[in-house]
Design an enzyme around this catalytic site. Structure first.
Site, PDB file in Angstrom:
ATOM      1  NE  ARG A   1       1.875  -5.671   3.849  1.00  0.00           N
ATOM      2  CZ  ARG A   1       1.571  -4.531   4.472  1.00  0.00           C
ATOM      3  NH1 ARG A   1       1.644  -4.429   5.785  1.00  0.00           N
ATOM      4  NH2 ARG A   1       1.164  -3.490   3.789  1.00  0.00           N
TER       5      ARG A   1
ATOM      6  CG  HIS B   1       4.167   0.678   3.239  1.00  0.00           C
ATOM      7  ND1 HIS B   1       3.819  -0.527   3.833  1.00  0.00           N
ATOM      8  CD2 HIS B   1       4.071   1.604   4.225  1.00  0.00           C
ATOM      9  CE1 HIS B   1       3.546  -0.337   5.123  1.00  0.00           C
ATOM     10  NE2 HIS B   1       3.696   0.953   5.383  1.00  0.00           N
TER      11      HIS B   1
ATOM     12  CD  GLU C   1      -2.083   1.510   7.561  1.00  0.00           C
ATOM     13  OE1 GLU C   1      -1.717   2.689   7.729  1.00  0.00           O
ATOM     14  OE2 GLU C   1      -2.003   0.647   8.450  1.00  0.00           O
TER      15      GLU C   1
ATOM     16  CG  ASN D   1      -2.196  -2.892   8.084  1.00  0.00           C
ATOM     17  OD1 ASN D   1      -2.106  -4.080   7.792  1.00  0.00           O
ATOM     18  ND2 ASN D   1      -1.487  -1.957   7.491  1.00  0.00           N
TER      19      ASN D   1
ATOM     20  CE1 TYR E   1       0.677  -1.339  14.378  1.00  0.00           C
ATOM     21  CE2 TYR E   1      -0.682  -0.700  12.509  1.00  0.00           C
ATOM     22  CZ  TYR E   1       0.484  -1.231  13.017  1.00  0.00           C
ATOM     23  OH  TYR E   1       1.464  -1.680  12.162  1.00  0.00           O
TER      24      TYR E   1
ATOM     25  CD  GLU F   1       1.425  -2.254   8.650  1.00  0.00           C
ATOM     26  OE1 GLU F   1       1.255  -1.402   9.559  1.00  0.00           O
ATOM     27  OE2 GLU F   1       1.704  -1.947   7.478  1.00  0.00           O
TER      28      GLU F   1
HETATM   29  C1  FCB Z   1       0.956   1.695   9.888  1.00  0.00           C
HETATM   30  C2  FCB Z   1       1.931   1.730   8.736  1.00  0.00           C
HETATM   31  C3  FCB Z   1       3.291   1.152   9.068  1.00  0.00           C
HETATM   32  C4  FCB Z   1       3.736   1.539  10.456  1.00  0.00           C
HETATM   33  C5  FCB Z   1       2.657   1.258  11.472  1.00  0.00           C
HETATM   34  C6  FCB Z   1       3.049   1.576  12.885  1.00  0.00           C
HETATM   35  O1  FCB Z   1      -0.025   2.654   9.698  1.00  0.00           O
HETATM   36  O2  FCB Z   1       1.406   1.012   7.648  1.00  0.00           O
HETATM   37  O3  FCB Z   1       4.194   1.567   8.078  1.00  0.00           O
HETATM   38  O4  FCB Z   1       4.141   2.840  10.476  1.00  0.00           O
HETATM   39  O5  FCB Z   1       1.498   1.981  11.136  1.00  0.00           O
END
Ligand code: FCB
Length: 472
Positions: A99, A143, A188, A317, A319, A375
Site C-alpha cells: 500500500r 495521504h 484517515e 487503521n 494503533y 495500518e
Molecule cells: C497513521 C498515519 C501514518 C503513520 C502512522 C503511525 O495515523 O496514517 O502515516 O504516521 O499513523
C-alpha cells in the site's frame, strides 16, 4: 596478570536471541492478504523533482518549531530515486501486497489543471515494478499532502477542494486503473480534518473547530465523488474503498456520565466518519453536540447520496484504544491513562484486544463490507543498526506488537468479522509527521546518512508468518 582490553570500536556482543513469537496465527486462513504500507510524503523526498509543487506538508514542515528537530520530508528515504531497489527489498519479504500513496502535487501540480506526465510516470513505473515481482499494488490517493495552492484557496474547509480531488482521482485512475485494482480514496480523514484544522499539530496547522468540521464534510464529499470518478474510468473489476482510523473507546466506569462521555468520543472519533460513508447519514447525537458548540456540517442537498457510494472494502487503521471519563465543559470527555498497559515510543498504549473489539464492532454495526487492516505497527527505539555485514536490528518489541495484533485480528475473524488482510505500518522507517525521523515505525531500518536499508527482525518474522499461515 594481563587484562584483555577490547580493541577500540569493537562491537558489543549481539543481545541473546529471544524466543520469537509463534508465526502460526489462529484464525488467519491461506487467503489472508499480507502487506506493508507507506505514504508519499513520508518516504519519497525529491520534493521539487520533475514538476512537483509544494504540498501543505512542505510548507508546514519548514515552519520553525512545527516538527520535532525541525525535520522535513525534503529527502526522507529518497524513495523517488531508489524505488526499484525498494521494490526489490519488498519482494524479498515475500508479502502479497504493498500500500503506497500518490503525491497529488506530483501528479497534478497545484491541484488543478492538466496532469504532470513525469509525476504520473513515477507511479506507472512503481506499479509495473510491483506487478513484475508479483506484488499487488494498493494505491491511496490522499495521504495528507494537499497541494499548497488549494490550501491557499481555502483548503478542505472549502467545498471546491472536494471537486478538485475528484478530478485528480480520475486522472490517477485513468492512467493506472488498467493495472491497479485496489484504490483507497483517503487515508484517515479524522487526521486531515481534526489534527490539521482544529488541533493544529498537522499541516496546515490551523486551529479553528468550525473549519475542521467543514473539512470533515468536504473530505467525505471528496471521497464519494472520487469513488464515482474512479469507477467511471477504471475496469469493472476495480476495488474501491476508504481508510478510516475509527477511535476504539471504552468508558472508564459504568457511571452514566462516563458512558455518555465514551459515547460522545465515539461519535466524534468514529461514527462521524463511518455513518455518512457507509449509511448515508450523520449520527444525530453528533450533529446535536456540534450544534451545542455552535458548529454545523455544511451539508448540501444530495451530498449524502454522493458520499455513501457502494464500496468494495473498508480500510481500518488501528494503533491504540482510548478509555474516557466525563470531563469538564467544554470538552466533556477526559482521556484516562491506563498505567498497566505498556507503551510504545510515541508513547501510545499497547492494547491488542482493542483491535479485536474494533473489528468485531464495525462488522456488527456496518455489516456486509469486507475489512482490511490497512495500518498497524509501532515505533520503538531500535538502537544502533550496524552498517557492516551481520548488522541486525533485534526489534523484539515491534515483533511482539505485530504478532499480538495479528492474533487479535485472528480472534476478530473467529468471532465472525470479515477481515481479509493486514498491512504493517511501515515498510521502512520514515518521516513520522510532527515527530520527524526520531520515531521509527519501519520493519526495515533506514540509515538516513547513507540511505542503507536493513530488514529488522520484525520483517523477517512477518515474512515467515505470511508463509506459514498461507500454507495452512
Ligand atoms: C497513521 C498515519 C501514518 C503513520 C502512522 C503511525 O495515523 O496514517 O502515516 O504516521 O499513523
Amino acid at each position: 596478570m594481563s587484562i584483555e582490553l577490547q580493541p577500540p570500536g569493537a562491537r558489543r556482543p549481539a543481545p541473546p536471541p529471544q524466543p520469537l513469537p509463534d508465526p502460526r496465527i489462529p484464525g488467519l486462513t491461506a487467503d489472508f492478504v499480507w502487506g506493508t504500507a507507506t505514504s508519499a510524503y513520508q518516504i519519497e523526498g525529491a520534493v521539487d523533482a520533475d514538476g512537483r509543487t509544494p504540498s501543505i506538508w512542505d510548507t508546514f514542515s519548514h515552519t520553525p518549531g512545527a516538527i520535532d528537530n525541525d525535520d522535513h520530508g525534503d529527502v526522507a528515504c529518497d524513495h523517488y530515486h531508489r524505488m526499484p531497489d525498494d521494490v526489490a527489498l519488498l519482494a524479498g519479504l515475500g508479502l502479497d501486497a504493498y500500500r503506497f500513496s500518490l503525491s497529488w502535487p506530483r501528479v497534478q501540480p497545484g491541484g488543478s489543471g492538466p496532469a504532470n506526465a513525469k509525476g504520473l510516470d513515477f507511479y506507472d513505473r512503481l506499479v509495473d515494478e510491483l506487478l513484475a515481482r508479483g506484488i499487488t499494488p494498493w494505491a491511496t490517493l490522499y495521504h495528507w499532502d494537499l497541494p499548497q495552492e488549494l490550501e491557499d484557496r481555502g483548503g478542505w474547509p472549502a467545498r471546491d477542494t472536494a471537486l478538485r480531488f475528484a478530478d485528480y482521482a480520475e486522472i490517477a485512475a485513468a492512467r493506472l486503473g488498467d493495472r491497479v485494482r485496489h484504490w483507497i480514496t483517503l487515508n484517515e480523514p479524522f487526521c486531515s480534518a481534526m489534527l490539521g484544522y482544529h488541533v493544529g499539530c498537522h499541516a496546515p496547522g490551523r486551529q479553528d473547530f468550525q473549519a475542521a468540521v467543514r473539512a470533515v464534510h468536504h473530505l467525505h464529499l471528496a471521497h464519494g465523488l472520487a469513488v464515482q470518478r474512479i469507477r467511471s474510468v477504471a475496469p469493472a473489476s476495480a476495488q474501491v474503498g476508504i481508510t478510516l482510523n475509527p477511535a476504539q473507546v471504552y468508558a472508564a466506569s459504568e457511571d452514566p456520565a462516563d458512558r455518555a462521555a465514551a459515547r460522545s468520543a465515539d461519535g466524534m472519533g468514529a461514527r462521524i466518519y463511518l455513518d455518512p460513508v457507509l449509511r448515508g447519514e450523520y449520527p444525530r447525537d453528533v450533529v446535536e453536540e456540534l450544534a451545542r458548540h455552535g458548529v454545523t456540517l455544511p451539508v448540501e442537498p444530495d451530498d449524502l447520496a454522493d458520499i455513501a457510494q457502494p464500496l468494495d472494502f473498508l480500510g481500518v487503521n488501528y494503533y491504540f484504544s482510548d478509555v474516557v471519563a466525563a470531563g469538564e465543559e467544554p470538552e466533556r470527555t477526559r482521556r484516562v491513562p491506563q498505567p498497566d498497559r505498556p507503551v510504545t515510543a510515541m508513547p501510545w498504549e499497547v492494547f491488542p484486544q482493542g483491535m479485536t473489539d474494533l473489528l468485531t464492532r464495525i462488522s456488527r454495526d456496518y455489516p456486509g463490507i469486507p475489512l482490511y487492516v490497512t495500518e498497524n505497527g509501532a515505533a520503538f527505539d531500535d538502537g544502533a543498526c550496524d552498517a557492516d555485514e551481520g548488522g541486525r536490528v533485534q526489534d523484539h518489541h515491534r515483533t511482539a506488537y505485530l504478532a499480538d495484533h495479528l492474533a487479535a485480528v485472528g480472534r476478530a475473524r473467529e468471532a465472525g468479522a470479515d477481515v481479509r488482510g493486514f498491512f504493517a505500518w511501515s515498510l521502512m522507517d520514515n518521516f513520522e509527521w510532527a515527530y520527524g525521523y526520531d520515531k521509527r515505525f519501519g520493519i526495515v531500518h533506514v540509515d538516513y546518512r547513507t540511505q542503507r536499508r536493513t530488514p529488522k527482525q520484525s520483517a523477517l518474522w512477518l515474512r515467515d508468518a505470511a508463509s506459514v499461515n498461507r500454507g495452512k
